[in-house]
Design a protein around this motif. Structure first.
Motif, PDB file in Angstrom:
ATOM      1  N   ALA A   1      16.731  20.311  38.279  1.00 22.37           N
ATOM      2  CA  ALA A   1      18.211  19.535  38.464  1.00 22.37           C
ATOM      3  C   ALA A   1      19.036  20.754  38.969  1.00 22.37           C
ATOM      4  O   ALA A   1      19.798  20.068  39.677  1.00 22.37           O
ATOM      5  N   TRP A   2      19.384  21.999  38.548  1.00 24.80           N
ATOM      6  CA  TRP A   2      20.043  22.993  39.084  1.00 24.80           C
ATOM      7  C   TRP A   2      19.785  23.249  40.436  1.00 24.80           C
ATOM      8  O   TRP A   2      20.917  23.356  41.202  1.00 24.80           O
ATOM      9  N   THR A   3      18.441  23.538  40.851  1.00 29.22           N
ATOM     10  CA  THR A   3      18.280  23.383  42.290  1.00 29.22           C
ATOM     11  C   THR A   3      18.653  22.437  43.297  1.00 29.22           C
ATOM     12  O   THR A   3      19.164  22.889  44.324  1.00 29.22           O
ATOM     13  N   LYS A   4      18.540  21.300  42.751  1.00 30.12           N
ATOM     14  CA  LYS A   4      18.973  20.109  43.706  1.00 30.12           C
ATOM     15  C   LYS A   4      20.215  20.016  43.616  1.00 30.12           C
ATOM     16  O   LYS A   4      20.857  19.695  44.854  1.00 30.12           O
ATOM     17  N   ALA A   5      20.945  20.180  42.478  1.00 32.65           N
ATOM     18  CA  ALA A   5      22.401  20.063  42.563  1.00 32.65           C
ATOM     19  C   ALA A   5      23.038  21.219  43.599  1.00 32.65           C
ATOM     20  O   ALA A   5      24.042  20.806  44.165  1.00 32.65           O
ATOM     21  N   TRP A   6      22.344  22.222  43.508  1.00 35.06           N
ATOM     22  CA  TRP A   6      23.006  23.294  44.420  1.00 35.06           C
ATOM     23  C   TRP A   6      22.788  23.186  45.898  1.00 35.06           C
ATOM     24  O   TRP A   6      23.565  23.583  46.538  1.00 35.06           O
ATOM     25  N   SER A   7      21.533  22.748  46.345  1.00 39.06           N
ATOM     26  CA  SER A   7      21.100  22.855  47.733  1.00 39.06           C
ATOM     27  C   SER A   7      20.680  21.691  48.221  1.00 39.06           C
ATOM     28  O   SER A   7      20.594  21.528  49.563  1.00 39.06           O
ATOM     29  N   SER A   8      20.209  20.375  47.522  1.00 37.80           N
ATOM     30  CA  SER A   8      19.717  19.298  48.205  1.00 37.80           C
ATOM     31  C   SER A   8      20.453  17.831  47.606  1.00 37.80           C
ATOM     32  O   SER A   8      19.974  16.834  48.329  1.00 37.80           O
ATOM     33  N   ALA A   9      21.297  17.975  46.742  1.00 40.44           N
ATOM     34  CA  ALA A   9      21.735  16.696  46.332  1.00 40.44           C
ATOM     35  C   ALA A   9      22.742  16.290  47.313  1.00 40.44           C
ATOM     36  O   ALA A   9      23.435  16.941  47.918  1.00 40.44           O
ATOM     37  N   CYS A  10      22.793  14.846  47.233  1.00 40.18           N
ATOM     38  CA  CYS A  10      23.674  14.170  48.489  1.00 40.18           C
ATOM     39  C   CYS A  10      24.924  13.839  47.996  1.00 40.18           C
ATOM     40  O   CYS A  10      25.036  13.408  46.682  1.00 40.18           O
TER      41      CYS A  10
ATOM     42  N   CYS B   1      23.597  15.634  52.359  1.00 40.68           N
ATOM     43  CA  CYS B   1      22.480  16.188  51.467  1.00 40.68           C
ATOM     44  C   CYS B   1      22.304  17.687  51.374  1.00 40.68           C
ATOM     45  O   CYS B   1      21.245  18.236  51.377  1.00 40.68           O
ATOM     46  N   ARG B   2      23.447  18.445  51.235  1.00 36.21           N
ATOM     47  CA  ARG B   2      23.186  19.690  51.226  1.00 36.21           C
ATOM     48  C   ARG B   2      23.647  20.489  49.968  1.00 36.21           C
ATOM     49  O   ARG B   2      23.850  21.656  49.693  1.00 36.21           O
ATOM     50  N   GLY B   3      23.862  19.602  48.887  1.00 35.01           N
ATOM     51  CA  GLY B   3      24.243  20.051  47.593  1.00 35.01           C
ATOM     52  C   GLY B   3      25.580  20.297  47.417  1.00 35.01           C
ATOM     53  O   GLY B   3      26.467  20.221  48.273  1.00 35.01           O
ATOM     54  N   LEU B   4      26.051  21.259  46.157  1.00 40.16           N
ATOM     55  CA  LEU B   4      27.524  21.709  46.212  1.00 40.16           C
ATOM     56  C   LEU B   4      27.645  22.973  47.022  1.00 40.16           C
ATOM     57  O   LEU B   4      28.640  23.539  46.608  1.00 40.16           O
ATOM     58  N   GLN B   5      26.620  23.668  47.313  1.00 38.62           N
ATOM     59  CA  GLN B   5      26.735  25.265  47.972  1.00 38.62           C
ATOM     60  C   GLN B   5      27.993  25.284  49.009  1.00 38.62           C
ATOM     61  O   GLN B   5      28.539  25.991  48.729  1.00 38.62           O
TER      62      GLN B   5
ATOM     63  N   ASN C   1      32.064  13.570  44.898  1.00 39.95           N
ATOM     64  CA  ASN C   1      31.161  12.804  45.791  1.00 39.95           C
ATOM     65  C   ASN C   1      29.839  12.756  45.310  1.00 39.95           C
ATOM     66  O   ASN C   1      29.266  11.700  45.725  1.00 39.95           O
ATOM     67  N   LEU C   2      29.314  13.759  44.753  1.00 35.16           N
ATOM     68  CA  LEU C   2      28.001  13.907  44.245  1.00 35.16           C
ATOM     69  C   LEU C   2      27.846  12.507  43.113  1.00 35.16           C
ATOM     70  O   LEU C   2      26.890  12.041  43.055  1.00 35.16           O
ATOM     71  N   ALA C   3      28.788  12.964  42.124  1.00 36.35           N
ATOM     72  CA  ALA C   3      28.613  11.751  41.005  1.00 36.35           C
ATOM     73  C   ALA C   3      28.644  10.451  41.656  1.00 36.35           C
ATOM     74  O   ALA C   3      28.078   9.632  40.715  1.00 36.35           O
ATOM     75  N   ASN C   4      29.578  10.288  42.548  1.00 41.22           N
ATOM     76  CA  ASN C   4      29.711   8.780  42.958  1.00 41.22           C
ATOM     77  C   ASN C   4      28.903   8.133  43.934  1.00 41.22           C
ATOM     78  O   ASN C   4      29.031   7.213  44.694  1.00 41.22           O
TER      79      ASN C   4
ATOM     80  N   ALA D   1      25.153  19.822  38.133  1.00 40.06           N
ATOM     81  CA  ALA D   1      26.315  20.165  39.016  1.00 40.06           C
ATOM     82  C   ALA D   1      27.708  20.367  38.404  1.00 40.06           C
ATOM     83  O   ALA D   1      28.536  21.233  38.739  1.00 40.06           O
ATOM     84  N   ALA D   2      28.117  19.362  37.366  1.00 40.70           N
ATOM     85  CA  ALA D   2      29.341  19.852  36.536  1.00 40.70           C
ATOM     86  C   ALA D   2      29.325  21.276  36.100  1.00 40.70           C
ATOM     87  O   ALA D   2      30.276  21.968  35.976  1.00 40.70           O
TER      88      ALA D   2
END
Length: 282
Positions: free
Chosen positions: A54-63, A68-72, A235-238, A252-253
């Motif tokens: 989940a951390w990896t996705k939130a950082w680099s690939s979450a929409c 869809c580049r995550g929070l980075q 934006n990620l959460a919504n 992500a939070a």
């Protein structure tokens, strides 16, 4: 009787601490679960097979919307915004406080009182005029516009902190330096600043936390490529999808909160010392 009072006091403190730390605990344990564990266990249960997925996705690939580049990229925008905004607002606040406390002139108290309006003014009041100013300067929807916005918004508070601290400095120090031929800038750099470490720590922590956690200015004055971490997290959460990934949202939070948590863990005791050294007196 004294032991009973202390026991009750400690019990109440531990109860309040547990109450306030409970959301953080839930976020942390959920972020280390996969979605199967999230569905199968309660929200307070420890992960049976901890994972950083989940951390990896939130950082680099979450929409975050269509991106869809995550929070980075949002995280880096916040770093680029926070560092100069904190440095400039702290330095200018120290200079203002030095002038208003040690180089008083006719009307200085009135000027200080007028600056205090900025401490209590609602942020929403300045949104329209500042958007026009940033447009005239050609830095609207950019990192530079956010830096200027946070610099101006934080200057009244930093001036208040430093002015109240410098009022407590012995005026004889400045007068003696002036008799020795020291200039305005020499006194500020060689005498005042070395004595300002406690209030510098307080101001840096205060400004860093306020700017990093700001959402209103970030969502109003940023562009597509300059949105800070708070806007990215929103934006990620919504962002709607077929499956709501609560573990990714929690990770992500926590990623968004880590810098401020780190600052308080490392420098929290210095923050309290700085406050007691005179940051809020006067």
């Amino acid at each position: 009787m004294r032991i009973v009072h202390r026991t009750i006091l400690w019990a109440l403190l531990l109860l309040f601490a547990a109450y306030f730390l409970a959301p953080l605990y839930v976020m942390l344990v959920t972020s280390f679960k996969d979605m199967d564990q999230v569905r199968a266990t309660s929200m307070v249960a420890l992960p049976t097979q901890p994972t950083f997925e989940a951390w990896t996705k939130a950082w680099s690939s979450a929409c975050t919307g269509t991106d869809c580049r995550g929070l980075q990229p949002f995280f880096m925008n916040s770093v680029l915004m926070v560092v100069p905004a904190v440095a400039l607002s702290t330095l200018l606040g120290a200079l203002n406080g030095y002038v208003l406390a040690q180089w008083r002139f006719r009307g200085s108290e009135t000027m200080f009182a007028l600056m205090l309006f900025g401490v209590f003014m609602p942020m929403q009041v300045v949104l329209l005029p500042m958007s026009q100013v940033l447009g005239w300067l050609g830095i609207a929807s950019s990192i530079w516009g956010l830096i200027l916005m946070h610099l101006l918004a934080g200057l009244p508070t930093t001036t208040l902190f430093f002015r109240n601290y410098y009022v407590g400095l012995p005026p004889e120090l400045v007068k003696a330096a002036m008799l020795d031929g020291a200039s305005f800038w020499q006194i500020f750099r060689r005498i005042v600043l070395p004595l300002s470490v406690p209030i510098l720590v307080v101001t840096v922590i205060w400004q860093f936390t306020a700017i990093w956690n700001d959402f209103l200015y970030g969502v109003v004055f940023s562009g597509a490529d300059s949105k800070p971490i708070t806007v990215g997290l929103n934006n990620l959460a919504n962002t709607t999808s077929s499956v709501k990934e609560y573990n990714v949202d929690m990770a992500a939070a926590l990623i968004a909160a880590l810098p401020t948590l780190f600052v308080y863990v490392v420098a929290g005791k210095y923050f309290v010392r700085g406050l007691t050294a005179g940051a809020v007196k006067g």
